[in-house]
Motif scaffolding. Structure first.
Motif, PDB file in Angstrom:
ATOM      1  N   LEU A 216     -29.091 -21.887  22.906  1.00 39.73           N
ATOM      2  CA  LEU A 216     -28.307 -22.363  21.606  1.00 39.73           C
ATOM      3  C   LEU A 216     -27.133 -23.021  21.460  1.00 39.73           C
ATOM      4  O   LEU A 216     -26.296 -22.972  20.634  1.00 39.73           O
ATOM      5  N   ALA A 217     -26.912 -23.382  23.007  1.00 42.74           N
ATOM      6  CA  ALA A 217     -25.577 -24.047  23.200  1.00 42.74           C
ATOM      7  C   ALA A 217     -24.201 -23.430  22.874  1.00 42.74           C
ATOM      8  O   ALA A 217     -23.175 -23.898  22.465  1.00 42.74           O
ATOM      9  N   GLN A 218     -24.300 -22.359  23.265  1.00 45.19           N
ATOM     10  CA  GLN A 218     -23.257 -21.243  23.268  1.00 45.19           C
ATOM     11  C   GLN A 218     -22.491 -21.241  24.341  1.00 45.19           C
ATOM     12  O   GLN A 218     -23.022 -21.437  25.637  1.00 45.19           O
ATOM     13  N   SER A 219     -21.326 -21.020  24.470  1.00 47.09           N
ATOM     14  CA  SER A 219     -20.349 -21.211  25.559  1.00 47.09           C
ATOM     15  C   SER A 219     -20.134 -19.915  26.169  1.00 47.09           C
ATOM     16  O   SER A 219     -20.376 -18.662  25.668  1.00 47.09           O
ATOM     17  N   CYS A 220     -19.637 -19.877  27.579  1.00 42.69           N
ATOM     18  CA  CYS A 220     -19.239 -18.626  28.033  1.00 42.69           C
ATOM     19  C   CYS A 220     -20.491 -17.594  28.276  1.00 42.69           C
ATOM     20  O   CYS A 220     -20.314 -16.670  28.008  1.00 42.69           O
ATOM     21  N   VAL A 221     -21.864 -17.988  28.383  1.00 41.35           N
ATOM     22  CA  VAL A 221     -22.820 -17.198  28.388  1.00 41.35           C
ATOM     23  C   VAL A 221     -22.704 -16.306  29.555  1.00 41.35           C
ATOM     24  O   VAL A 221     -23.163 -15.035  29.568  1.00 41.35           O
ATOM     25  N   VAL A 222     -22.011 -16.596  30.688  1.00 38.59           N
ATOM     26  CA  VAL A 222     -21.955 -15.513  31.673  1.00 38.59           C
ATOM     27  C   VAL A 222     -21.038 -14.620  31.442  1.00 38.59           C
ATOM     28  O   VAL A 222     -21.333 -13.445  31.995  1.00 38.59           O
ATOM     29  N   LYS A 223     -20.524 -14.567  30.256  1.00 37.35           N
ATOM     30  CA  LYS A 223     -19.605 -13.257  29.997  1.00 37.35           C
ATOM     31  C   LYS A 223     -20.388 -12.343  29.156  1.00 37.35           C
ATOM     32  O   LYS A 223     -20.010 -11.246  28.813  1.00 37.35           O
ATOM     33  N   ILE A 224     -21.557 -12.707  28.983  1.00 31.61           N
ATOM     34  CA  ILE A 224     -22.529 -11.759  27.803  1.00 31.61           C
ATOM     35  C   ILE A 224     -22.795 -10.523  28.792  1.00 31.61           C
ATOM     36  O   ILE A 224     -23.826 -10.966  29.716  1.00 31.61           O
ATOM     37  N   GLN A 225     -22.437  -9.245  28.533  1.00 31.92           N
ATOM     38  CA  GLN A 225     -22.928  -8.225  29.038  1.00 31.92           C
ATOM     39  C   GLN A 225     -22.901  -7.103  28.006  1.00 31.92           C
ATOM     40  O   GLN A 225     -22.355  -7.201  27.050  1.00 31.92           O
ATOM     41  N   ALA A 226     -23.623  -6.176  28.552  1.00 24.76           N
ATOM     42  CA  ALA A 226     -23.391  -4.934  27.436  1.00 24.76           C
ATOM     43  C   ALA A 226     -23.790  -3.577  28.259  1.00 24.76           C
ATOM     44  O   ALA A 226     -24.394  -3.577  29.416  1.00 24.76           O
ATOM     45  N   PRO A 227     -23.538  -2.615  27.737  1.00 26.77           N
ATOM     46  CA  PRO A 227     -23.420  -1.219  28.350  1.00 26.77           C
ATOM     47  C   PRO A 227     -25.132  -0.649  28.381  1.00 26.77           C
ATOM     48  O   PRO A 227     -25.250   0.196  29.245  1.00 26.77           O
ATOM     49  N   SER A 228     -25.853  -0.980  27.646  1.00 28.65           N
ATOM     50  CA  SER A 228     -27.218  -0.450  27.494  1.00 28.65           C
ATOM     51  C   SER A 228     -27.963  -1.841  27.075  1.00 28.65           C
ATOM     52  O   SER A 228     -27.757  -2.686  26.644  1.00 28.65           O
ATOM     53  N   ILE A 229     -29.582  -1.440  27.225  1.00 23.43           N
ATOM     54  CA  ILE A 229     -30.568  -2.503  26.684  1.00 23.43           C
ATOM     55  C   ILE A 229     -30.283  -2.483  25.215  1.00 23.43           C
ATOM     56  O   ILE A 229     -30.409  -3.804  24.583  1.00 23.43           O
ATOM     57  N   THR A 230     -30.263  -1.492  24.667  1.00 26.83           N
ATOM     58  CA  THR A 230     -30.149  -1.452  22.971  1.00 26.83           C
ATOM     59  C   THR A 230     -29.034  -2.427  22.675  1.00 26.83           C
ATOM     60  O   THR A 230     -29.005  -3.268  21.854  1.00 26.83           O
ATOM     61  N   ALA A 231     -27.736  -2.211  23.185  1.00 24.61           N
ATOM     62  CA  ALA A 231     -26.599  -2.872  22.971  1.00 24.61           C
ATOM     63  C   ALA A 231     -26.933  -4.790  23.313  1.00 24.61           C
ATOM     64  O   ALA A 231     -26.216  -5.267  22.687  1.00 24.61           O
ATOM     65  N   LEU A 232     -27.422  -4.567  24.309  1.00 22.42           N
ATOM     66  CA  LEU A 232     -27.820  -6.023  24.879  1.00 22.42           C
ATOM     67  C   LEU A 232     -28.896  -6.912  23.632  1.00 22.42           C
ATOM     68  O   LEU A 232     -28.442  -7.875  23.342  1.00 22.42           O
ATOM     69  N   PHE A 233     -29.632  -6.122  23.026  1.00 26.80           N
ATOM     70  CA  PHE A 233     -30.461  -6.769  22.389  1.00 26.80           C
ATOM     71  C   PHE A 233     -29.655  -7.044  20.730  1.00 26.80           C
ATOM     72  O   PHE A 233     -30.035  -7.972  20.284  1.00 26.80           O
ATOM     73  N   GLU A 234     -28.914  -5.915  20.643  1.00 31.30           N
ATOM     74  CA  GLU A 234     -27.997  -6.135  19.240  1.00 31.30           C
ATOM     75  C   GLU A 234     -27.209  -7.291  19.293  1.00 31.30           C
ATOM     76  O   GLU A 234     -26.788  -7.589  18.190  1.00 31.30           O
ATOM     77  N   LEU A 235     -26.767  -7.851  20.368  1.00 33.47           N
ATOM     78  CA  LEU A 235     -26.133  -9.347  20.590  1.00 33.47           C
ATOM     79  C   LEU A 235     -26.702 -10.194  20.068  1.00 33.47           C
ATOM     80  O   LEU A 235     -26.413 -11.230  19.408  1.00 33.47           O
ATOM     81  N   LEU A 236     -28.273 -10.079  19.683  1.00 37.89           N
ATOM     82  CA  LEU A 236     -29.133 -11.097  19.216  1.00 37.89           C
ATOM     83  C   LEU A 236     -29.183 -11.057  17.683  1.00 37.89           C
ATOM     84  O   LEU A 236     -29.750 -12.013  17.151  1.00 37.89           O
ATOM     85  N   VAL A 237     -28.763 -10.028  17.069  1.00 38.40           N
ATOM     86  CA  VAL A 237     -28.797  -9.731  15.689  1.00 38.40           C
ATOM     87  C   VAL A 237     -28.232 -11.149  14.860  1.00 38.40           C
ATOM     88  O   VAL A 237     -29.154 -11.697  14.038  1.00 38.40           O
ATOM     89  N   ASP A 238     -27.132 -11.818  15.301  1.00 42.41           N
ATOM     90  CA  ASP A 238     -26.518 -12.727  14.558  1.00 42.41           C
ATOM     91  C   ASP A 238     -27.199 -14.134  14.947  1.00 42.41           C
ATOM     92  O   ASP A 238     -27.120 -15.068  14.008  1.00 42.41           O
ATOM     93  N   THR A 239     -28.023 -14.179  15.909  1.00 42.74           N
ATOM     94  CA  THR A 239     -28.731 -15.639  16.074  1.00 42.74           C
ATOM     95  C   THR A 239     -30.000 -15.665  15.378  1.00 42.74           C
ATOM     96  O   THR A 239     -30.467 -16.629  15.638  1.00 42.74           O
ATOM     97  N   ASP A 240     -30.565 -14.632  14.813  1.00 43.90           N
ATOM     98  CA  ASP A 240     -31.818 -14.689  14.145  1.00 43.90           C
ATOM     99  C   ASP A 240     -31.688 -14.484  12.564  1.00 43.90           C
ATOM    100  O   ASP A 240     -30.620 -14.152  12.109  1.00 43.90           O
ATOM    101  N   ASN A 241     -32.699 -14.995  11.947  1.00 45.60           N
ATOM    102  CA  ASN A 241     -32.384 -14.894  10.531  1.00 45.60           C
ATOM    103  C   ASN A 241     -32.883 -13.732   9.844  1.00 45.60           C
ATOM    104  O   ASN A 241     -33.498 -13.507   8.844  1.00 45.60           O
ATOM    105  N   GLU A 242     -32.599 -12.366  10.665  1.00 43.63           N
ATOM    106  CA  GLU A 242     -33.142 -11.177  10.267  1.00 43.63           C
ATOM    107  C   GLU A 242     -32.288 -10.604   9.122  1.00 43.63           C
ATOM    108  O   GLU A 242     -30.929 -10.844   9.157  1.00 43.63           O
TER     109      GLU A 242
END
Length: 112
Positions: A86-112
């Motif tokens: 999606l041409a986002q910058s600093c993707v290396v910094k994407i981290q989360a404490p759990s799988i659920t939290a990781l998935f929730e990072l995707l909420v704003d990138t989808d049309n949900e």
């Protein structure tokens, strides 16, 4: 085994992911995508368990799981690839404490 939400759709050969918040969200997306599923497309749930999408049914309660279980570092790499696509910058910094939290990072990138 049962699907634990949130979950993500991971389509074979594509880096973009679709966030699935709940079973009702799954049913809505499943109906829209079903004709296009391939044997390699996956639904990955909040425990890291992957399911083959072409074997799922809309009214699932117990599903045959793939042998593959994703660990958090593998899922983090998938989410990083999603944001890179999606041409986002600093993707290396994407981290989360759990799988659920990781998935929730995707909420704003989808049309949900």
């Amino acid at each position: 085994m049962m699907i634990h939400y949130p979950a993500i759709f991971k389509f074979a050969g594509q880096d973009e992911l679709i966030y699935i918040a709940s079973q009702s969200s799954f049913e809505q997306h499943y109906q829209l995508q079903q004709p296009y599923f391939t044997p390699e497309d996956l639904l990955i749930d909040a425990t890291g368990q992957a399911y083959l999408l072409h074997q799922l049914t809309q009214h699932h309660s117990s599903l045959p799981a793939l042998a593959k279980r994703f660990e958090q570092p593998e899922l983090t790499a998938l989410v990083q690839a999603h944001f890179f696509a999606l041409a986002q910058s600093c993707v290396v910094k994407i981290q989360a404490p759990s799988i659920t939290a990781l998935f929730e990072l995707l909420v704003d990138t989808d049309n949900e």
